[in-house]
Design a protein around this motif. Structure first.
Motif, PDB file in Angstrom:
ATOM      1  N   GLN A 131      82.263  27.274  37.537  1.00  0.00           N
ATOM      2  CA  GLN A 131      81.112  27.012  38.337  1.00  0.00           C
ATOM      3  C   GLN A 131      80.070  28.092  38.320  1.00  0.00           C
ATOM      4  N   SER A 133      79.448  30.146  35.930  1.00  0.00           N
ATOM      5  CA  SER A 133      79.151  30.350  34.725  1.00  0.00           C
ATOM      6  C   SER A 133      77.953  29.084  34.358  1.00  0.00           C
ATOM      7  N   LEU A 134      78.283  28.136  34.827  1.00  0.00           N
ATOM      8  CA  LEU A 134      77.333  26.796  34.689  1.00  0.00           C
ATOM      9  C   LEU A 134      76.179  27.306  35.516  1.00  0.00           C
ATOM     10  N   ARG A 135      76.033  27.818  36.785  1.00  0.00           N
ATOM     11  CA  ARG A 135      75.002  28.067  37.337  1.00  0.00           C
ATOM     12  C   ARG A 135      74.136  29.358  36.767  1.00  0.00           C
ATOM     13  N   ILE A 137      74.198  30.208  33.330  1.00  0.00           N
ATOM     14  CA  ILE A 137      73.587  29.297  32.266  1.00  0.00           C
ATOM     15  C   ILE A 137      72.387  28.485  32.544  1.00  0.00           C
ATOM     16  N   ARG A 138      72.440  27.562  33.811  1.00  0.00           N
ATOM     17  CA  ARG A 138      71.201  26.889  34.187  1.00  0.00           C
ATOM     18  C   ARG A 138      70.128  27.879  34.505  1.00  0.00           C
ATOM     19  N   ARG A 139      70.311  29.019  35.379  1.00  0.00           N
ATOM     20  CA  ARG A 139      69.441  29.914  35.742  1.00  0.00           C
ATOM     21  C   ARG A 139      68.684  30.515  34.465  1.00  0.00           C
ATOM     22  N   LYS A 141      68.277  28.988  31.572  1.00  0.00           N
ATOM     23  CA  LYS A 141      67.196  28.313  30.888  1.00  0.00           C
ATOM     24  C   LYS A 141      66.018  28.155  31.551  1.00  0.00           C
ATOM     25  N   ARG A 142      66.113  28.154  33.088  1.00  0.00           N
ATOM     26  CA  ARG A 142      64.961  27.871  34.093  1.00  0.00           C
ATOM     27  C   ARG A 142      64.225  29.244  33.876  1.00  0.00           C
ATOM     28  N   GLU A 270      77.455  35.208  29.601  1.00  0.00           N
ATOM     29  CA  GLU A 270      77.554  33.938  30.402  1.00  0.00           C
ATOM     30  C   GLU A 270      78.389  32.950  29.434  1.00  0.00           C
TER      31      GLU A 270
END
Length: 307
Positions: A131, A133-135, A137-139, A141-142, A270
């Motif tokens: 969970q 790591s996904l957060r 990676i999303r941060r 990308k943004r 990440e």
């Protein structure tokens, strides 16, 4: 190449054991974990008794971790002061864990307890790491690269007494939570035959606030000495270390650790964490499935302790 293992009292393929050691060594260099969380369940799967797998798996962790830490020392990515404090707590925890392991072996419950510990801890840690790591990676990308935690932030680890300055990590925190993390890893290492990296790496990053660049090398430094101590304790107290099994695993582990360290330098933090989380969850799922499925042999005979 069939080989008889005298302590485990089983016949296994030697090349299979070398390959298993190589896979675990690769994980050690890649993720900064000793690899015991992986090698011990894999030994279960090929028919090694859990008590032997736990004690001997800890021995293999020594070789793969030592090989990996040498590469990190050359890069100057090891916080030796942090490693020694973690080790002090780990030795205390490991001693307690070996006593508990021997007690469970005497009452005939060590196999069940070890497997349940793996399912619970691997499941919890795997989900938390996945969970997070996904957060991350999303941060990324943004808003671009994930910013490291600011060193001037003060959390609970800064409010406790006995503060120590860890220069390589850029931290000035209490030694008490560091000792607690080391002790927890020591208990798990003795009970589960793991170096404890899958617990220690997240704890060092998220609880202690260490920068990722020194976490892996410092983790391997502590794991090397703690696993050696755990192996010695098991060998002396319960005679559950199979030397032939350990040697075959070590051969593959040393080579795999060097390859893993080289690959790890090419991946972002990440990416490494999410790969480790997926691996942890996969092993957890296989162990949980084995606990609930009907075994092929309903009865088995294993060596016991006669008093």
């Amino acid at each position: 190449m069939q080989i008889y293992l005298p302590i485990a009292e089983v016949v296994v393929n030697g090349l299979t054991l070398v390959s298993l050691g190589g896979i675990v060594g690769l994980m050690s260099g890649l993720f900064g974990v000793g690899g015991g969380f992986l090698i011990t369940p894999l030994l279960f799967f090929i028919g090694i008794p859990p008590a032997i797998a736990v004690a001997t798996g800890a021995n293999q962790v020594v070789a793969s971790s030592f090989s990996g830490v040498l590469a990190h020392v050359k890069r100057k990515t090891v916080d030796f002061r942090m490693g020694w404090v973690l080790l002090a707590g780990g030795l205390v925890g490991s001693s307690f864990g070996v006593i508990l392991f021997n007690l469970l072996q005497r009452i005939g419950q060590v196999d069940l307890v070890v497997q349940l510990c793996y399912v619970v801890f691997l499941g919890l840690i795997g989900m938390m790491m996945f969970q997070e790591s996904l957060r991350a990676i999303r941060r990324a990308k943004r808003s671009g690269p994930v910013q490291p935690m600011r060193r001037n932030q003060h959390g609970w680890v800064h409010r406790w007494p006995l503060k120590v300055k860890f220069r390589a990590s850029g931290l000035y925190i209490s030694a008490i939570p560091v000792l607690m993390v080391g002790a927890a890893v020591g208990v798990l290492g003795a009970l589960m035959g793991v170096g404890g990296g899958f617990i220690m790496v997240p704890a060092m990053i998220y609880l202690l606030g260490m920068p990722t660049k020194v976490v892996i090398g410092t983790s391997l430094f502590q794991i090397t000495f703690l696993s050696a101590y755990t192996t010695l304790m098991h060998a002396v107290s319960s005679n559950t270390v199979d030397v032939m099994l350990a040697l075959l695993l070590i051969v593959g582990g040393v080579v795999g650790a060097q390859i893993g360290t080289s690959l790890g330098a090419k991946l972002r933090a990440e990416q490494l964490r999410i790969l480790l989380a997926l691996l942890v969850l996969a092993v957890c799922g296989k162990l949980a499935l084995d606990l609930f499925l009907r075994p092929e042999d309903l009865y088995s005979l294993t060596p016991g302790i006669i008093e």
